[in-house]
Design a protein around this motif. Structure first.
Motif, PDB file in Angstrom:
ATOM      1  N   VAL A  10      49.005  39.136 144.549  1.00 18.52           N
ATOM      2  CA  VAL A  10      49.669  39.904 143.639  1.00 18.52           C
ATOM      3  C   VAL A  10      48.858  39.933 142.054  1.00 18.52           C
ATOM      4  CG1 VAL A  10      51.014  37.925 142.830  1.00 18.52           C
ATOM      5  CG2 VAL A  10      51.825  40.253 142.258  1.00 18.52           C
ATOM      6  N   PHE A  11      48.171  38.779 141.806  1.00 16.07           N
ATOM      7  CA  PHE A  11      47.295  38.853 140.677  1.00 16.07           C
ATOM      8  C   PHE A  11      45.890  39.449 140.638  1.00 16.07           C
ATOM      9  CE2 PHE A  11      50.376  35.286 140.309  1.00 16.07           C
ATOM     10  CZ  PHE A  11      51.077  35.533 139.250  1.00 16.07           C
ATOM     11  N   SER A  12      45.542  39.744 141.832  1.00 17.95           N
ATOM     12  CA  SER A  12      44.058  40.333 142.058  1.00 17.95           C
ATOM     13  C   SER A  12      43.821  41.466 141.125  1.00 17.95           C
ATOM     14  CB  SER A  12      44.005  40.519 143.605  1.00 17.95           C
ATOM     15  OG  SER A  12      44.611  41.639 143.862  1.00 17.95           O
ATOM     16  N   ARG A  13      44.452  42.190 140.583  1.00 16.24           N
ATOM     17  CA  ARG A  13      44.254  43.524 139.977  1.00 16.24           C
ATOM     18  C   ARG A  13      44.608  43.368 138.423  1.00 16.24           C
ATOM     19  NH1 ARG A  13      46.680  48.010 144.128  1.00 16.24           N
ATOM     20  NH2 ARG A  13      45.114  47.503 145.869  1.00 16.24           N
ATOM     21  N   ILE A  14      44.878  42.253 138.131  1.00 21.05           N
ATOM     22  CA  ILE A  14      45.203  41.921 136.551  1.00 21.05           C
ATOM     23  C   ILE A  14      44.006  41.808 135.746  1.00 21.05           C
ATOM     24  CG2 ILE A  14      46.211  40.650 134.813  1.00 21.05           C
ATOM     25  CD1 ILE A  14      48.217  39.748 136.803  1.00 21.05           C
ATOM     26  N   CYS A  15      43.909  42.586 134.562  1.00 22.04           N
ATOM     27  CA  CYS A  15      42.681  42.493 133.748  1.00 22.04           C
ATOM     28  C   CYS A  15      42.964  41.589 132.685  1.00 22.04           C
ATOM     29  CB  CYS A  15      42.583  43.941 133.222  1.00 22.04           C
ATOM     30  SG  CYS A  15      41.147  43.864 131.892  1.00 22.04           S
ATOM     31  N   TYR A  16      41.787  40.967 132.219  1.00 27.49           N
ATOM     32  CA  TYR A  16      42.053  39.505 131.514  1.00 27.49           C
ATOM     33  C   TYR A  16      42.361  40.405 129.881  1.00 27.49           C
ATOM     34  CZ  TYR A  16      37.268  41.614 130.652  1.00 27.49           C
ATOM     35  OH  TYR A  16      36.104  42.258 130.351  1.00 27.49           O
ATOM     36  N   ALA A  17      41.719  41.472 129.912  1.00 30.39           N
ATOM     37  CA  ALA A  17      41.875  42.193 128.381  1.00 30.39           C
ATOM     38  C   ALA A  17      43.546  42.770 128.319  1.00 30.39           C
ATOM     39  CB  ALA A  17      41.073  43.528 128.160  1.00 30.39           C
ATOM     40  N   SER A  18      44.124  42.571 129.444  1.00 29.40           N
ATOM     41  CA  SER A  18      45.872  42.973 129.002  1.00 29.40           C
ATOM     42  C   SER A  18      46.556  41.927 128.350  1.00 29.40           C
ATOM     43  CB  SER A  18      46.365  43.229 130.269  1.00 29.40           C
ATOM     44  OG  SER A  18      46.352  42.349 131.259  1.00 29.40           O
ATOM     45  N   TYR A  19      45.710  40.625 128.442  1.00 30.39           N
ATOM     46  CA  TYR A  19      46.523  39.451 127.680  1.00 30.39           C
ATOM     47  C   TYR A  19      46.545  39.403 126.348  1.00 30.39           C
ATOM     48  CZ  TYR A  19      47.047  37.501 132.456  1.00 30.39           C
ATOM     49  OH  TYR A  19      47.452  37.353 133.390  1.00 30.39           O
ATOM     50  N   ARG A  20      47.666  39.289 125.620  1.00 29.36           N
ATOM     51  CA  ARG A  20      47.641  39.462 124.052  1.00 29.36           C
ATOM     52  C   ARG A  20      46.652  38.559 123.483  1.00 29.36           C
ATOM     53  NH1 ARG A  20      53.082  38.792 120.358  1.00 29.36           N
ATOM     54  NH2 ARG A  20      51.904  39.332 118.419  1.00 29.36           N
ATOM     55  N   TYR A  21      46.250  37.309 124.089  1.00 29.65           N
ATOM     56  CA  TYR A  21      45.405  36.507 123.213  1.00 29.65           C
ATOM     57  C   TYR A  21      43.975  36.326 124.039  1.00 29.65           C
ATOM     58  CZ  TYR A  21      49.342  35.464 120.573  1.00 29.65           C
ATOM     59  OH  TYR A  21      50.676  35.431 119.739  1.00 29.65           O
ATOM     60  N   SER A  22      43.633  37.168 124.835  1.00 29.04           N
ATOM     61  CA  SER A  22      42.574  37.271 125.494  1.00 29.04           C
ATOM     62  C   SER A  22      41.556  38.141 124.728  1.00 29.04           C
ATOM     63  CB  SER A  22      42.550  37.907 127.091  1.00 29.04           C
ATOM     64  OG  SER A  22      41.311  37.885 127.504  1.00 29.04           O
ATOM     65  N   MET A  23      40.422  37.462 124.180  1.00 23.95           N
ATOM     66  CA  MET A  23      39.278  38.222 123.336  1.00 23.95           C
ATOM     67  C   MET A  23      37.939  37.770 123.688  1.00 23.95           C
ATOM     68  SD  MET A  23      41.646  37.360 119.900  1.00 23.95           S
ATOM     69  CE  MET A  23      43.420  37.694 119.906  1.00 23.95           C
ATOM     70  N   VAL A  24      37.125  38.726 123.239  1.00 21.05           N
ATOM     71  CA  VAL A  24      35.667  38.540 123.200  1.00 21.05           C
ATOM     72  C   VAL A  24      35.042  38.213 121.989  1.00 21.05           C
ATOM     73  CG1 VAL A  24      33.468  39.191 124.300  1.00 21.05           C
ATOM     74  CG2 VAL A  24      35.649  39.841 125.478  1.00 21.05           C
ATOM     75  N   PHE A  25      34.536  36.856 121.712  1.00 20.06           N
ATOM     76  CA  PHE A  25      33.938  36.600 120.275  1.00 20.06           C
ATOM     77  C   PHE A  25      32.304  36.970 120.635  1.00 20.06           C
ATOM     78  CE2 PHE A  25      38.126  34.842 119.796  1.00 20.06           C
ATOM     79  CZ  PHE A  25      38.538  34.825 118.554  1.00 20.06           C
ATOM     80  N   ARG A  26      32.073  37.797 119.949  1.00 21.94           N
ATOM     81  CA  ARG A  26      30.728  38.246 119.871  1.00 21.94           C
ATOM     82  C   ARG A  26      30.054  37.389 118.857  1.00 21.94           C
ATOM     83  NH1 ARG A  26      29.655  43.332 121.839  1.00 21.94           N
ATOM     84  NH2 ARG A  26      27.590  42.550 122.195  1.00 21.94           N
ATOM     85  N   ALA A  27      28.443  37.397 119.122  1.00 27.14           N
ATOM     86  CA  ALA A  27      27.588  36.331 118.229  1.00 27.14           C
ATOM     87  C   ALA A  27      27.612  37.064 116.899  1.00 27.14           C
ATOM     88  CB  ALA A  27      26.277  36.504 118.805  1.00 27.14           C
ATOM     89  N   ALA A  28      27.539  38.200 116.720  1.00 29.34           N
ATOM     90  CA  ALA A  28      27.797  38.775 115.323  1.00 29.34           C
ATOM     91  C   ALA A  28      28.895  38.575 114.585  1.00 29.34           C
ATOM     92  CB  ALA A  28      27.041  40.317 115.410  1.00 29.34           C
ATOM     93  N   GLY A  29      29.951  38.346 115.088  1.00 26.03           N
ATOM     94  CA  GLY A  29      31.323  38.069 114.530  1.00 26.03           C
ATOM     95  C   GLY A  29      32.205  38.892 114.836  1.00 26.03           C
ATOM     96  N   LYS A  30      32.044  40.004 115.837  1.00 28.41           N
ATOM     97  CA  LYS A  30      32.874  41.042 116.156  1.00 28.41           C
ATOM     98  C   LYS A  30      33.805  40.403 117.336  1.00 28.41           C
ATOM     99  CE  LYS A  30      29.987  45.202 116.211  1.00 28.41           C
ATOM    100  NZ  LYS A  30      29.610  46.001 117.034  1.00 28.41           N
ATOM    101  N   ILE A  31      35.310  40.836 117.317  1.00 30.10           N
ATOM    102  CA  ILE A  31      36.041  40.411 118.317  1.00 30.10           C
ATOM    103  C   ILE A  31      36.522  41.469 119.152  1.00 30.10           C
ATOM    104  CG2 ILE A  31      38.227  39.163 118.913  1.00 30.10           C
ATOM    105  CD1 ILE A  31      38.093  37.952 115.946  1.00 30.10           C
ATOM    106  N   GLU A  32      36.247  41.573 120.298  1.00 26.11           N
ATOM    107  CA  GLU A  32      36.508  42.801 121.059  1.00 26.11           C
ATOM    108  C   GLU A  32      37.670  42.130 122.209  1.00 26.11           C
ATOM    109  OE1 GLU A  32      32.747  45.370 120.328  1.00 26.11           O
ATOM    110  OE2 GLU A  32      32.701  43.896 121.858  1.00 26.11           O
ATOM    111  N   LYS A  33      38.090  43.191 123.214  1.00 22.40           N
ATOM    112  CA  LYS A  33      38.794  42.961 124.189  1.00 22.40           C
ATOM    113  C   LYS A  33      38.123  43.009 125.651  1.00 22.40           C
ATOM    114  CE  LYS A  33      42.864  42.389 124.099  1.00 22.40           C
ATOM    115  NZ  LYS A  33      43.750  41.037 124.175  1.00 22.40           N
TER     116      LYS A  33
END
Length: 109
Positions: A10-33
């Motif tokens: 049931v959880f196999s198709r869930i995308c990490y970006a769909s979680y409110r607090y799931s974020m990608v912190f980039r080296a240059a300071g950008k925060i993306e999903k």
């Protein structure tokens, strides 16, 4: 979750970006999903500032995690994927219609 539930769980198709607090912190300071859409303008939800700390655009983040569950989805086996827990890149960045619920006939499982 994917490993714990197997490839068809049931959880196999869930995308990490769909979680409110799931974020990608980039080296240059950008925060993306989404790591599949790095540097796309709609993927940017904030930045890290040396004096302000983490600065988030809550409206931009909201687009990635919020959705209204359609009533017809309650009978679906894949309720979680219908409830905006699938890939939002398809609709937000690729411009594809959101057909997760609308094109599937209802089946009681």
């Amino acid at each position: 979750m994917k490993c714990a539930n197997g490839a068809q769980g049931v959880f196999s198709r869930i995308c990490y970006a769909s979680y409110r607090y799931s974020m990608v912190f980039r080296a240059a300071g950008k925060i993306e999903k989404c790591t599949a859409a790095l540097d796309h303008p709609q993927n940017l939800i904030g930045y890290v500032d040396s004096s302000k700390g983490v600065v988030l655009n809550e409206n931009a983040n909201y687009q990635w995690w919020h959705s209204t569950l359609q009533e017809k989805c309650f009978c679906r086996k894949e309720l979680l994927t219908c409830f905006n827990m699938r890939c939002k890149k398809k609709t937000l960045i690729d411009g594809l219609a959101d057909s997760t619920c609308s094109s599937v006939s209802l089946k009681i499982y």
